[in-house]
Design a protein around this motif. Structure first.
Motif, PDB file in Angstrom:
ATOM      1  N   ILE A 180      47.702  44.175  46.905  1.00 48.61           N
ATOM      2  CA  ILE A 180      48.086  44.484  45.635  1.00 48.61           C
ATOM      3  C   ILE A 180      46.794  45.577  45.238  1.00 48.61           C
ATOM      4  O   ILE A 180      45.488  45.185  45.074  1.00 48.61           O
ATOM      5  CB  ILE A 180      48.338  43.374  44.563  1.00 48.61           C
ATOM      6  CG1 ILE A 180      49.377  42.412  45.335  1.00 48.61           C
ATOM      7  CG2 ILE A 180      48.422  43.781  43.089  1.00 48.61           C
ATOM      8  CD1 ILE A 180      50.501  43.177  45.076  1.00 48.61           C
ATOM      9  N   ILE A 181      47.512  46.591  44.798  1.00 49.31           N
ATOM     10  CA  ILE A 181      46.460  47.594  44.097  1.00 49.31           C
ATOM     11  C   ILE A 181      46.721  48.018  42.956  1.00 49.31           C
ATOM     12  O   ILE A 181      47.866  48.493  42.666  1.00 49.31           O
ATOM     13  CB  ILE A 181      46.204  48.722  44.798  1.00 49.31           C
ATOM     14  CG1 ILE A 181      45.693  48.467  46.375  1.00 49.31           C
ATOM     15  CG2 ILE A 181      45.058  49.663  44.182  1.00 49.31           C
ATOM     16  CD1 ILE A 181      45.630  49.769  47.229  1.00 49.31           C
ATOM     17  N   ASP A 182      46.011  47.870  41.551  1.00 50.50           N
ATOM     18  CA  ASP A 182      46.501  48.318  40.421  1.00 50.50           C
ATOM     19  C   ASP A 182      45.260  49.434  39.962  1.00 50.50           C
ATOM     20  O   ASP A 182      44.173  49.427  40.336  1.00 50.50           O
ATOM     21  CB  ASP A 182      46.082  47.183  39.482  1.00 50.50           C
ATOM     22  CG  ASP A 182      46.857  46.022  39.646  1.00 50.50           C
ATOM     23  OD1 ASP A 182      48.376  46.416  40.141  1.00 50.50           O
ATOM     24  OD2 ASP A 182      46.654  44.754  39.063  1.00 50.50           O
ATOM     25  N   MET A 183      45.939  50.549  39.402  1.00 51.73           N
ATOM     26  CA  MET A 183      45.312  51.900  39.338  1.00 51.73           C
ATOM     27  C   MET A 183      45.861  52.430  37.887  1.00 51.73           C
ATOM     28  O   MET A 183      46.826  52.262  37.277  1.00 51.73           O
ATOM     29  CB  MET A 183      45.597  52.709  40.180  1.00 51.73           C
ATOM     30  CG  MET A 183      45.404  52.131  41.834  1.00 51.73           C
ATOM     31  SD  MET A 183      45.918  53.448  43.016  1.00 51.73           S
ATOM     32  CE  MET A 183      44.514  54.554  43.156  1.00 51.73           C
ATOM     33  N   SER A 184      44.855  53.129  37.349  1.00 54.56           N
ATOM     34  CA  SER A 184      45.456  54.120  36.189  1.00 54.56           C
ATOM     35  C   SER A 184      45.449  55.265  36.541  1.00 54.56           C
ATOM     36  O   SER A 184      44.790  56.233  36.803  1.00 54.56           O
ATOM     37  CB  SER A 184      43.957  53.988  35.146  1.00 54.56           C
ATOM     38  OG  SER A 184      44.290  55.118  34.205  1.00 54.56           O
ATOM     39  N   LEU A 212      37.616  62.295  45.036  1.00 49.60           N
ATOM     40  CA  LEU A 212      37.899  60.893  44.953  1.00 49.60           C
ATOM     41  C   LEU A 212      36.775  60.232  43.939  1.00 49.60           C
ATOM     42  O   LEU A 212      35.636  60.066  44.329  1.00 49.60           O
ATOM     43  CB  LEU A 212      38.017  60.342  46.387  1.00 49.60           C
ATOM     44  CG  LEU A 212      38.919  60.765  47.324  1.00 49.60           C
ATOM     45  CD1 LEU A 212      39.307  60.025  48.526  1.00 49.60           C
ATOM     46  CD2 LEU A 212      40.588  60.939  46.647  1.00 49.60           C
ATOM     47  N   HIS A 213      36.872  59.719  42.716  1.00 52.72           N
ATOM     48  CA  HIS A 213      35.973  59.100  42.019  1.00 52.72           C
ATOM     49  C   HIS A 213      35.914  57.629  42.139  1.00 52.72           C
ATOM     50  O   HIS A 213      34.750  57.123  41.993  1.00 52.72           O
ATOM     51  CB  HIS A 213      36.385  59.393  40.649  1.00 52.72           C
ATOM     52  CG  HIS A 213      35.489  59.034  39.588  1.00 52.72           C
ATOM     53  ND1 HIS A 213      34.267  59.495  39.404  1.00 52.72           N
ATOM     54  CD2 HIS A 213      35.667  57.888  38.448  1.00 52.72           C
ATOM     55  CE1 HIS A 213      33.785  58.626  38.401  1.00 52.72           C
ATOM     56  NE2 HIS A 213      34.481  57.959  37.938  1.00 52.72           N
ATOM     57  N   SER A 214      36.858  57.137  43.041  1.00 49.82           N
ATOM     58  CA  SER A 214      36.684  55.654  43.254  1.00 49.82           C
ATOM     59  C   SER A 214      37.514  55.274  44.339  1.00 49.82           C
ATOM     60  O   SER A 214      38.230  56.278  44.812  1.00 49.82           O
ATOM     61  CB  SER A 214      37.295  54.764  41.929  1.00 49.82           C
ATOM     62  OG  SER A 214      38.482  55.058  41.661  1.00 49.82           O
ATOM     63  N   PHE A 215      37.477  54.013  44.991  1.00 45.65           N
ATOM     64  CA  PHE A 215      38.362  53.488  45.942  1.00 45.65           C
ATOM     65  C   PHE A 215      38.547  52.065  45.750  1.00 45.65           C
ATOM     66  O   PHE A 215      37.951  51.574  44.730  1.00 45.65           O
ATOM     67  CB  PHE A 215      37.753  53.659  47.356  1.00 45.65           C
ATOM     68  CG  PHE A 215      36.358  52.994  47.578  1.00 45.65           C
ATOM     69  CD1 PHE A 215      36.289  51.878  48.399  1.00 45.65           C
ATOM     70  CD2 PHE A 215      35.293  53.605  47.022  1.00 45.65           C
ATOM     71  CE1 PHE A 215      35.253  51.160  48.465  1.00 45.65           C
ATOM     72  CE2 PHE A 215      34.099  53.095  47.340  1.00 45.65           C
ATOM     73  CZ  PHE A 215      33.964  51.735  47.931  1.00 45.65           C
ATOM     74  N   ALA A 216      39.317  51.431  46.349  1.00 47.12           N
ATOM     75  CA  ALA A 216      39.564  50.011  46.487  1.00 47.12           C
ATOM     76  C   ALA A 216      39.171  48.970  47.450  1.00 47.12           C
ATOM     77  O   ALA A 216      38.818  49.423  48.494  1.00 47.12           O
ATOM     78  CB  ALA A 216      41.203  49.723  46.133  1.00 47.12           C
ATOM     79  N   MET A 217      38.992  47.895  47.077  1.00 43.61           N
ATOM     80  CA  MET A 217      38.505  46.924  48.028  1.00 43.61           C
ATOM     81  C   MET A 217      39.169  45.354  47.660  1.00 43.61           C
ATOM     82  O   MET A 217      39.003  45.147  46.492  1.00 43.61           O
ATOM     83  CB  MET A 217      36.974  47.008  47.969  1.00 43.61           C
ATOM     84  CG  MET A 217      36.269  46.121  49.354  1.00 43.61           C
ATOM     85  SD  MET A 217      34.547  46.282  49.709  1.00 43.61           S
ATOM     86  CE  MET A 217      34.123  45.007  48.378  1.00 43.61           C
ATOM     87  N   THR A 218      39.255  44.532  48.765  1.00 45.99           N
ATOM     88  CA  THR A 218      39.907  43.309  48.593  1.00 45.99           C
ATOM     89  C   THR A 218      38.992  42.513  49.310  1.00 45.99           C
ATOM     90  O   THR A 218      37.950  43.109  50.092  1.00 45.99           O
ATOM     91  CB  THR A 218      41.254  42.977  49.284  1.00 45.99           C
ATOM     92  OG1 THR A 218      41.133  43.310  50.366  1.00 45.99           O
ATOM     93  CG2 THR A 218      42.258  44.056  48.470  1.00 45.99           C
ATOM     94  N   TYR A 221      43.642  43.282  45.489  1.00 45.94           N
ATOM     95  CA  TYR A 221      43.369  41.887  45.991  1.00 45.94           C
ATOM     96  C   TYR A 221      44.598  41.875  47.151  1.00 45.94           C
ATOM     97  O   TYR A 221      45.434  42.182  47.032  1.00 45.94           O
ATOM     98  CB  TYR A 221      43.477  40.914  44.935  1.00 45.94           C
ATOM     99  CG  TYR A 221      44.679  40.893  44.452  1.00 45.94           C
ATOM    100  CD1 TYR A 221      45.896  39.809  44.757  1.00 45.94           C
ATOM    101  CD2 TYR A 221      44.985  41.605  43.037  1.00 45.94           C
ATOM    102  CE1 TYR A 221      47.041  39.637  43.806  1.00 45.94           C
ATOM    103  CE2 TYR A 221      45.841  41.396  42.350  1.00 45.94           C
ATOM    104  CZ  TYR A 221      47.247  40.506  42.737  1.00 45.94           C
ATOM    105  OH  TYR A 221      48.141  40.550  41.922  1.00 45.94           O
ATOM    106  N   ASP A 222      44.104  40.685  48.060  1.00 48.02           N
ATOM    107  CA  ASP A 222      45.012  40.213  49.090  1.00 48.02           C
ATOM    108  C   ASP A 222      45.943  39.254  48.489  1.00 48.02           C
ATOM    109  O   ASP A 222      45.515  38.341  47.903  1.00 48.02           O
ATOM    110  CB  ASP A 222      44.081  39.675  50.373  1.00 48.02           C
ATOM    111  CG  ASP A 222      43.231  40.602  50.734  1.00 48.02           C
ATOM    112  OD1 ASP A 222      43.736  41.716  50.847  1.00 48.02           O
ATOM    113  OD2 ASP A 222      42.181  40.116  50.984  1.00 48.02           O
ATOM    114  N   ASP A 223      47.460  39.645  48.517  1.00 51.84           N
ATOM    115  CA  ASP A 223      48.125  38.786  47.827  1.00 51.84           C
ATOM    116  C   ASP A 223      48.272  37.388  48.666  1.00 51.84           C
ATOM    117  O   ASP A 223      48.569  37.408  49.818  1.00 51.84           O
ATOM    118  CB  ASP A 223      49.486  39.422  48.090  1.00 51.84           C
ATOM    119  CG  ASP A 223      50.784  38.652  46.944  1.00 51.84           C
ATOM    120  OD1 ASP A 223      50.359  37.526  46.468  1.00 51.84           O
ATOM    121  OD2 ASP A 223      51.895  39.022  47.282  1.00 51.84           O
ATOM    122  N   PRO A 224      48.122  36.299  47.818  1.00 49.44           N
ATOM    123  CA  PRO A 224      48.064  34.973  48.544  1.00 49.44           C
ATOM    124  C   PRO A 224      49.309  34.604  49.280  1.00 49.44           C
ATOM    125  O   PRO A 224      50.425  34.598  48.596  1.00 49.44           O
ATOM    126  CB  PRO A 224      47.455  33.977  47.503  1.00 49.44           C
ATOM    127  CG  PRO A 224      46.933  34.832  46.246  1.00 49.44           C
ATOM    128  CD  PRO A 224      47.565  36.164  46.614  1.00 49.44           C
TER     129      PRO A 224
END
Length: 542
Positions: A346-350, A262-268, A337-340
């Motif tokens: 929501i997670i956007d990835m390549s 795992l090269h990266s992870f996500a955060m909101t 990000y947390d959807d308002p």
């Protein structure tokens, strides 16, 4: 023939800063330093047999070099310097005739017997190889973190002469990679000052793997990452944060996920999301010791094995939800990000359809790109993790993640960046490298920079910048001070001119993607991985 092959060869250092030739006009407000890191050496002469060399095989194993582009305030002036980051490690390779520890993709001697490989594996289990404790005895050159917290005790132990700098940038830089290795750098000279591991910062962080791409909470300045300890049927992923005082909190432990690269992870703003995509390491992770590299240790693709998302509560800790989706591979998150107004993430990835891209990044392929041997680039995909806090299972049962869209190959993106003010928040624009697959440009790694409009992702309103024969590196967004619009700023990219055999720093208007200025080098800057912009600030001592 346009080619990016020169970007994957050895490059000389430039320790004494030199001024670059300027074409165009640099915006008057732009002042600071662009730091870049990545490989700079691929061929190491053997000290025992000067007629031979040890040749690095995979791009990710190239020996590190750091770069410093300073845009001086109030003048049309850019100065450049660079420095190798692992000279002692290079010396070890020269003496031993091989990379002396686990690599990403360097394949061991095929003549080595199976018995010897097993013996080496069990020997390392009994007495694991430790990184060289010399500041330049480790190869750590994937990402850079200015002023990463947790280093106070290490800095206090440095010789006094390296703590007296007075400059207007960061106090220090920390280089990171996907293994448990860190390197402290002088932000002026780029000299390696110390090497460490996450375990050095806190003994509980005892895993062998981590993410090169950490996350930083811009509100609290807390640093987030994970430490993955291999062994047993499942590894232990410890998700942790380091606050400004250097204190470490382990906010979750995951013990039911497969070991994966795992090269990266996500955060909101509320959550950390650990995506376990399919790059599973065989043999419960122990195959790395047998193969002596990660690339050969990844299991064959299994189209029926889902990828997973673990959602961790930043405030209260613990895994609060778990999601699954058909398998994919990824290097980089774009943003999350947390959807308002909703209980969704929501997670956007390549993303890639499988992990074969890893093998396409061996240097013999990168130096001979063609229509038959292209470099794939990931496609933007948006995931929605719905109703996060309504899960009654506290993450024990995986629900389905929703895929909202996957863009076409012509809208592919890698090395993505956004306006840093919008990380972990709703956003609109993303910038990255892209490949047009235009006739005559098939020999380039990537041939243009894309600006994605993620609010109208499928509307086709994306913008591009590119010049035939040019290979751009990761674009870095720099916001205009007091700018109102999200895309009010510039994009910086170090670009290789394959026609002339030299590189340049390109400055683009981030709104219309037109060139403002370029700072031309007389040599090739190797195609590297990642960079970070440091705005000018008041003087501070290291």
């Amino acid at each position: 023939m346009h080619s990016s092959a020169a970007g994957f060869e050895d490059a000389p250092e430039q320790r004494v800063p030199v001024d670059l030739a300027i074409q165009g006009t640099i915006p008057s407000w732009l002042a600071g330093v662009l730091y870049r890191t990545g490989p700079g050496t691929y061929h190491i002469p053997s000290s025992t047999n000067p007629s031979q060399s040890i040749d690095i095989q995979h791009w990710f194993d190239g020996l590190g070099m750091n770069h410093r582009f300073e845009i001086h305030p109030g003048s049309q002036r850019v100065s450049y310097s660079s420095r190798k980051s692992c000279e002692d490690f290079e010396s070890d390779i020269s003496k031993q005739g091989k990379i002396p520890m686990v690599s990403f993709g360097q394949q061991p001697d095929i003549c080595q017997s199976i018995f010897r490989k097993f013996f080496t594996t069990f020997q390392q289990l009994a007495s694991p190889i430790q990184p060289n404790d010399s500041p330049s005895g480790v190869n750590v050159s994937v990402t850079l973190s200015p002023d990463m917290p947790g280093w106070d005790k290490i800095i206090e132990g440095l010789p006094s002469e390296v703590k007296l700098h007075d400059h207007s940038g960061p106090r220090y830089l920390v280089a990171k990679t996907d293994a448990d290795m860190l390197q402290l750098l002088d932000p002026l000279s780029l000299e390696p000052l110390a090497s460490a591991t996450y375990k050095t910062l806190d003994s509980r962080l005892d895993g062998q793997l981590s993410a090169a791409h950490s996350c930083r909470d811009k509100e609290t300045d807390e640093f987030y990452n994970f430490s993955c300890k291999l062994g047993g049927r499942f590894p232990t992923y410890k998700v942790f944060r380091i606050n400004g005082n250097g204190a470490v909190d382990i906010i979750a432990q995951i013990k039911d996920a497969p070991p994966s690269y795992l090269h990266s992870f996500a955060m909101t703003s509320k959550y950390v999301i650990l995506a376990i995509w399919q790059a599973h390491i065989a043999g419960y992770g122990l195959s790395i010791l047998y193969n002596q590299n990660i690339a050969q240790s990844i299991e064959k693709w299994k189209p029926n094995v889902d990828s997973l998302f673990y959602v961790i509560d930043k405030k209260n800790g613990g895994v609060i939800a778990k999601y699954k989706t058909p398998p994919f591979f990824c290097f980089h998150q774009i943003n999350a990000y947390d959807d308002p107004g909703k209980d969704d993430i929501i997670i956007d990835m390549s993303v890639y359809k499988d992990h074969s891209v890893i093998n396409s990044l061996y240097l013999d392929k990168l130096r001979t790109l063609s229509l038959e041997n292209p470099t794939p680039i990931g496609r933007p995909r948006r995931f929605r993790l719905a109703s996060v806090t309504t899960s009654p299972s506290r993450g024990k049962t995986a629900r389905d993640a929703q895929v909202e869209f996957t863009l076409s190959p012509s809208e592919s993106i890698e090395l993505p960046t956004i306006n840093p003010s919008n990380y972990h928040q709703p956003y609109r624009y993303a910038y990255g490298v892209n490949k047009s697959f235009s006739p005559g440009l098939e020999h380039t790694f990537a041939d243009r920079i894309i600006k994605l409009d993620m609010q109208d992702a499928e509307g086709g309103g994306h913008k591009f910048w590119g010049v035939p024969g040019y290979t751009p590196s990761e674009p870095v967004f720099v916001p205009r001070p007091d700018g109102k619009a999200e895309d009010d700023g510039v994009v910086l990219s170090v670009v290789l001119d394959g026609n002339q055999g030299k590189s340049m720093l390109i400055i683009l208007d981030a709104q219309n993607m037109e060139e403002c200025a370029r700072a031309e080098m007389k040599t090739v800057s190797p195609i590297n991985f990642h960079g970070v912009w440091s705005q000018k600030r008041r003087s501070s001592a290291l």
